[in-house]
Design a protein around this motif. Structure first.
Motif, PDB file in Angstrom:
ATOM      1  N   TYR A   1       0.830  -1.206   0.000  1.00  0.00           N
ATOM      2  CA  TYR A   1       0.000   0.000   0.000  1.00  0.00           C
ATOM      3  C   TYR A   1       0.866   1.257   0.000  1.00  0.00           C
ATOM      4  CZ  TYR A   1      -4.647  -2.084   0.556  1.00  0.00           C
ATOM      5  OH  TYR A   1      -5.840  -2.751   0.345  1.00  0.00           O
ATOM      6  N   ASP A   2       1.957   1.234   0.761  1.00  0.00           N
ATOM      7  CA  ASP A   2       2.861   2.382   0.752  1.00  0.00           C
ATOM      8  C   ASP A   2       3.467   2.598  -0.624  1.00  0.00           C
ATOM      9  OD1 ASP A   2       3.044   3.946   3.082  1.00  0.00           O
ATOM     10  OD2 ASP A   2       4.087   2.348   4.156  1.00  0.00           O
ATOM     11  N   ILE A   3       3.892   1.534  -1.267  1.00  0.00           N
ATOM     12  CA  ILE A   3       4.466   1.652  -2.609  1.00  0.00           C
ATOM     13  C   ILE A   3       3.407   2.152  -3.587  1.00  0.00           C
ATOM     14  CG2 ILE A   3       5.380   0.342  -4.558  1.00  0.00           C
ATOM     15  CD1 ILE A   3       7.466   0.824  -2.427  1.00  0.00           C
ATOM     16  N   ALA A   4       2.197   1.606  -3.486  1.00  0.00           N
ATOM     17  CA  ALA A   4       1.117   2.016  -4.390  1.00  0.00           C
ATOM     18  C   ALA A   4       0.834   3.504  -4.251  1.00  0.00           C
ATOM     19  CB  ALA A   4      -0.138   1.193  -4.101  1.00  0.00           C
ATOM     20  N   GLY A   5       0.808   3.994  -3.004  1.00  0.00           N
ATOM     21  CA  GLY A   5       0.557   5.417  -2.808  1.00  0.00           C
ATOM     22  C   GLY A   5       1.648   6.291  -3.399  1.00  0.00           C
ATOM     23  N   SER A   6       2.877   5.808  -3.346  1.00  0.00           N
ATOM     24  CA  SER A   6       3.979   6.611  -3.869  1.00  0.00           C
ATOM     25  C   SER A   6       4.010   6.618  -5.395  1.00  0.00           C
ATOM     26  CB  SER A   6       5.308   6.085  -3.328  1.00  0.00           C
ATOM     27  OG  SER A   6       5.605   4.815  -3.872  1.00  0.00           O
ATOM     28  N   VAL A   7       3.341   5.654  -6.030  1.00  0.00           N
ATOM     29  CA  VAL A   7       3.324   5.601  -7.495  1.00  0.00           C
ATOM     30  C   VAL A   7       2.782   6.895  -8.078  1.00  0.00           C
ATOM     31  CG1 VAL A   7       2.143   4.534  -9.465  1.00  0.00           C
ATOM     32  CG2 VAL A   7       3.249   3.090  -7.735  1.00  0.00           C
ATOM     33  N   VAL A   8       1.696   7.406  -7.510  1.00  0.00           N
ATOM     34  CA  VAL A   8       1.037   8.578  -8.091  1.00  0.00           C
ATOM     35  C   VAL A   8       1.653   9.890  -7.616  1.00  0.00           C
ATOM     36  CG1 VAL A   8      -1.126   7.349  -8.395  1.00  0.00           C
ATOM     37  CG2 VAL A   8      -0.713   8.580  -6.267  1.00  0.00           C
ATOM     38  N   GLN A   9       2.640   9.822  -6.740  1.00  0.00           N
ATOM     39  CA  GLN A   9       3.277  11.049  -6.250  1.00  0.00           C
ATOM     40  C   GLN A   9       4.287  11.575  -7.257  1.00  0.00           C
ATOM     41  OE1 GLN A   9       4.879  10.283  -2.361  1.00  0.00           O
ATOM     42  NE2 GLN A   9       2.902   9.726  -1.484  1.00  0.00           N
ATOM     43  N   TYR A  10       4.589  12.862  -7.123  1.00  0.00           N
ATOM     44  CA  TYR A  10       5.503  13.529  -8.054  1.00  0.00           C
ATOM     45  C   TYR A  10       6.401  14.470  -7.266  1.00  0.00           C
ATOM     46  CZ  TYR A  10       7.100  16.646 -11.816  1.00  0.00           C
ATOM     47  OH  TYR A  10       7.850  17.387 -12.683  1.00  0.00           O
ATOM     48  N   ASP A  11       7.690  14.325  -7.444  1.00  0.00           N
ATOM     49  CA  ASP A  11       8.653  15.254  -6.850  1.00  0.00           C
ATOM     50  C   ASP A  11       9.462  15.855  -7.991  1.00  0.00           C
ATOM     51  OD1 ASP A  11      10.679  16.629  -5.603  1.00  0.00           O
ATOM     52  OD2 ASP A  11      11.211  15.027  -4.198  1.00  0.00           O
ATOM     53  N   PRO A  12       9.191  17.122  -8.364  1.00  0.00           N
ATOM     54  CA  PRO A  12       9.842  17.717  -9.543  1.00  0.00           C
ATOM     55  C   PRO A  12      11.280  18.158  -9.304  1.00  0.00           C
ATOM     56  CG  PRO A  12       8.434  19.330  -8.479  1.00  0.00           C
ATOM     57  CD  PRO A  12       8.239  18.040  -7.717  1.00  0.00           C
ATOM     58  N   THR A  13      11.778  18.025  -8.067  1.00  0.00           N
ATOM     59  CA  THR A  13      13.138  18.466  -7.768  1.00  0.00           C
ATOM     60  C   THR A  13      14.127  17.822  -8.744  1.00  0.00           C
ATOM     61  OG1 THR A  13      12.548  18.602  -5.428  1.00  0.00           O
ATOM     62  CG2 THR A  13      14.892  18.646  -5.977  1.00  0.00           C
TER      63      THR A  13
END
Length: 872
Positions: free
Chosen positions: A508-520
């Motif tokens: 679930y943690d990995i799945a949530g991070s899939v849709v995240q975006y860090d433009p740095t």
């Protein structure tokens, strides 16, 4: 030592092969005489070990890494996620670690040393604290007749203690999560057995989180007279780390009574400015036991006062009150002694407990405070030591019963060789000692990445995360990244089979991070190009560095831009279905389904020519991050087809007909392309580039089929890879990568040329990766190649645990001679995939009988070197 003493030890080792009753030591496990010395001395992989051609290929990487390393270590004052200048030297000393899961860990060596410490989450130091010892005192008719530190060391401190126990009179036996050390006291007709117990219990999500270990000392008196026996446990307040000299540490005695049972001991309060903690030594009060203590003594002087105190009457003086806080640079230790009477030709036992209480933790950034899982039951005030000790001393026998019930079916399976039983359980050490953290989900945490289910995302706080918390373990003790996903793909079998809720929580943690975006924007050390830290709709490489802020900032790895890696998305999809298959959790499947669709849509961009098969990009764009691959490849192409297959299966289960048809068409076209481009009549080529090394034999070429079989697929409608071709490929791997490498005794080399020479085109192609070999062995067993699979895996176990002295620090990789890389690594947990394959294979009485005879012969041969060493 004389021959009679040697014989008595040999007889002792035989007699202590028991049946889990009384003083019995299990027959199976990893056993070593305390006098043993490993002849082979390997060195860590270093830049000087790279060939000139490889140096020229990676000179840019080297220069960029050097510049980055300097800034990281000298300016930012942080530890690099991989430190190529600080690789760990091989110390052939480690034994089973202490403690449960995710509360910090302390490793005790096979000679009794407290020698590897991970109390601050994910951060290790390797210091043998010499004063952390057990000492035995024997008294007859009111006079001390024998007093000995149970250590083979001869330190420069505490010189008035009687050091230098002869290791030839003792042996160590590990079957994780328990270990036994059997000491014969020379000339005393007394045998001590120290049994080490930690609460690592499958499917137990409460006790398994406790940072506690119990030491049970069984005493056998073979004399014609009774003895008074005292065991003294000494511990330094701290772990010997150079940053602990701030002062302010203090010790105090305690007593706790609950439900008519009392425990007593000493609390060692360690007031470090970051993540303070309390060590607790305790023993159970009983009418026929005498518990005494020494609140404080200096571990840096001769130790005469405490040694004489114990020798005078077998007790310590038990001063009241607390010790004064230490001054800056001062070190203080404490002692706990428990005594009992042992009748002539009789037995008795003494129990000790050690806990370490650090309920609140911060990672390196100090940005957030996290609450460890065990604090749910014992609070966050840092005063849980007495209560934890009380619980452990009253319940460790229940833990042992649960452990025995879990292990018994495997240990009693006569078709399984002894080395395998040791590998299966002892490799689980990494679940505890892999920098592991298990924390509560913060109340304000939203793991969905800001998207809700109706938008294709996840619940903000999935129930499994709220109930079971967050779990993370390092890629390796030297490769400091949490939940490195391409490697977890292999290791995940241990979690999903033994603690499935933790496996799902991680997903679930990995799945949530899939849709995240860090433009740095960040420079990738391999290419020198810059890219976003995290690209949306792709699986991250890892969820962060413990020296930063895991979960908050992902992708500590910055050698490559892993958004272009070909295996991460596929490994997520394959694990989702495998986990569903093993748990039958339909809600989990429904929650993961939108994320699977997203990452597969992203993955499709790698199919440049539209033939249904993805292509690699011409650099090392997968878990073999130093081995270039171009065009369609056996490894990533196989994972792709397997992922397309499970998308079809999930679409059927969720009644999504249009998605099923879409992926069914891709599977048909992709399978044809895979066969046309890569099959050479015997095995699948490494890649289809046409380069001179493209037809190398890759040991991991059947990874896609491995996961399909483990997920109950691979037959009938969902047969992706023809059975006869898979068996041919595996036999080619066995003949070339296994039997033509190192005499067939060291597992499978990653890459082999068809002519029987290792592929030396990269720094990884001529390595053996232990976790990959265990996965390969599981694949062979799934395809009916039982003998080949066990022989392949055995080579790795023998090399690591018996030949090179890497017990409880199984590395990622080793070469045929001289070199290893990345000690104490996650991937070898894949040994549990072998057990899944064995569980799923059809049984035949003939096979069981033949395997049983081979196992008995193998056990006899395995014991011989240890016995011979003890006869020296």
């Amino acid at each position: 030592m004389d021959l009679n003493d040697s014989r008595s030890l040999s007889e002792l080792m035989g007699r202590y092969e028991g049946t889990e009753t009384g003083f019995g030591v299990p027959k199976d496990g990893w056993r070593i005489c305390l006098a043993h010395e490993f002849k082979e001395k390997r060195k860590p992989f270093q830049a000087k070990d790279v060939s000139l051609s490889h140096i020229m290929q990676h000179i840019g990487l080297g220069l960029r890494y050097l510049k980055w390393w300097y800034r990281r270590t000298q300016i930012e004052k942080k530890a690099p996620f991989i430190d190529i200048f600080g690789a760990l030297p091989l110390r052939q000393i480690y034994g089973a670690p202490l403690g449960g899961i995710g509360g910090g860990s302390i490793t005790r060596g096979w000679k009794g040393e407290f020698c590897r410490w991970q109390l601050n989450p994910g951060m290790y130091h390797y210091k043998t604290v010499i004063a952390d010892q057990f000492t035995v005192c024997l008294r007859k008719d009111g006079q001390t007749i024998y007093q000995q530190v149970l250590s083979t060391e001869h330190p420069h401190t505490l010189q008035d203690w009687n050091w230098g126990y002869c290791g030839a009179f003792a042996f160590y036996h590990a079957l994780f999560p328990r270990a036994w050390t059997v000491y014969q006291l020379p000339g005393q007709n007394v045998t001590l057995t120290c049994r080490q117990v930690s609460p690592v219990i499958p499917h137990n999500y409460k006790d398994s989180s406790f940072p506690v270990a119990v030491f049970v000392w069984d005493i056998e008196n073979k004399n014609d007279y009774a003895l008074d026996v005292t065991i003294m446990f000494t511990m330094v307040n701290g772990s010997g780390h150079k940053d602990e000299k701030c002062g302010g540490h203090w010790n105090e005695p305690f007593n706790l009574e609950r439900e008519g049972e009392s425990v007593s001991g000493v609390l060692l309060h360690h007031r470090s400015p970051v993540n303070p903690y309390t060590l607790c030594m305790a023993a159970r009060e009983q009418s026929n036991r005498k518990i005494t203590h020494k609140t404080a003594f200096s571990p840096k002087d001769t130790g005469k006062a405490i040694w004489s105190d114990l020798m005078s009457d077998g007790q310590l003086d038990s001063p009241p009150g607390s010790s004064p806080p230490t001054q800056k640079g001062e070190t203080v230790a404490a002692a706990l002694a428990v005594g009992c009477s042992v009748p002539a030709h009789g037995h008795n036992s003494l129990d000790f407990c050690l806990t370490w209480d650090m309920p609140k933790i911060t990672f390196g950034s100090r940005e957030r405070e996290h609450i460890r899982r065990y604090a749910r039951y014992y609070g966050t005030e840092g005063d849980a030591g007495p209560a934890l000790s009380h619980y452990a001393l009253m319940h460790y026998k229940d833990w042992e019963k649960d452990i025995q019930e879990w292990q018994r079916p495997i240990l009693e399976d006569g078709s399984l060789p002894s080395w395998y039983k040791s590998a299966l359980f002892n490799e689980l050490y990494f679940v505890v000692d892999g920098g592991t953290v298990w924390v509560e989900l913060p109340e304000d945490c939203d793991v969905s990445g800001g998207l809700r289910s109706e938008e294709g995302g996840l619940p903000a706080q999935p129930p499994v995360l709220k109930e079971y918390g967050r779990f993370a373990y390092l890629e390796g003790q030297e490769y400091r990244m949490y939940n490195t996903y391409d490697v977890h793909f292999y290791a995940s079998f241990a979690l999903i089979m033994l603690w499935p809720k933790l496996a799902l929580s991680l997903q679930y943690d990995i799945a949530g991070s899939v849709v995240q975006y860090d433009p740095t924007q960040r420079m990738n050390l391999m290419s020198g190009n810059c890219s976003p830290v995290k690209t949306r709709n792709v699986v991250p490489h890892d969820i962060g560095d413990p020296d930063d802020e895991p979960w908050q900032r992902v992708n500590a790895y910055q050698i490559h831009d892993t958004a272009d890696w070909k295996d991460l998305n596929l490994k997520f999809v394959l694990q989702v279905y495998r986990d569903y298959h093993l748990t039958q959790d339909m809600q989990y499947l429904k929650d993961m389904w939108p994320i699977c669709q997203v990452v597969m849509e992203t993955e499709m961009k790698f199919d440049k020519d539209g033939d249904g098969l993805i292509e690699n990009s011409g650099y090392a764009d997968q878990t073999y991050d130093g081995w270039v691959v171009t065009g369609p490849s056996a490894y990533c192409g196989g994972l792709w087809l397997a992922s397309v297959c499970v998308m079809c299966k999930m679409a059927q289960l969720l009644k999504s007909d249009s998605v099923y048809e879409q992926y069914r068409d891709i599977l048909k076209r992709g399978s044809a392309a895979f066969d046309k481009l890569l099959w050479n009549g015997k095995y699948y080529n490494y890649d289809s580039s046409g380069r001179s090394m493209s037809n190398s034999v890759m040991s991991d070429q059947c990874a896609g089929q491995w996961f399909l079989r483990a997920s109950g697929l691979g037959d009938d409608e969902f047969e992706v890879f023809p059975k006869e071709k898979i068996r041919s490929a595996l036999k080619s791997v066995f003949d070339l990568n296994v039997m033509s490498f190192a005499g067939g005794q060291m597992g499978a080399v990653n890459g082999m040329r068809p002519e029987g020479i290792p592929d030396r085109s990269s720094v990884q192609s001529d390595e053996v990766w232990v976790g990959v070999v265990y996965g390969l062995a599981a694949t062979m067993i799934q395809e009916g190649l039982l003998e080949e699979g066990l022989h392949t895996a055995e080579g790795c176990y023998r090399t690591v645990w018996e030949q090179t002295g890497m017990a409880f620090q199984t590395p990622e990789a080793y070469c045929e001679k001289g070199i290893y890389r990345s000690l104490a690594y996650m991937r070898p947990l894949s040994v549990w995939a072998i057990q899944l394959a064995l569980d799923n294979r059809p049984k035949s009485s003939k096979t069981v009988q033949e395997d049983s005879e081979a196992a008995r012969l193998e056990t006899d041969l395995q014991d011989e070197p240890v016995k011979k060493n003890c006869h020296k």
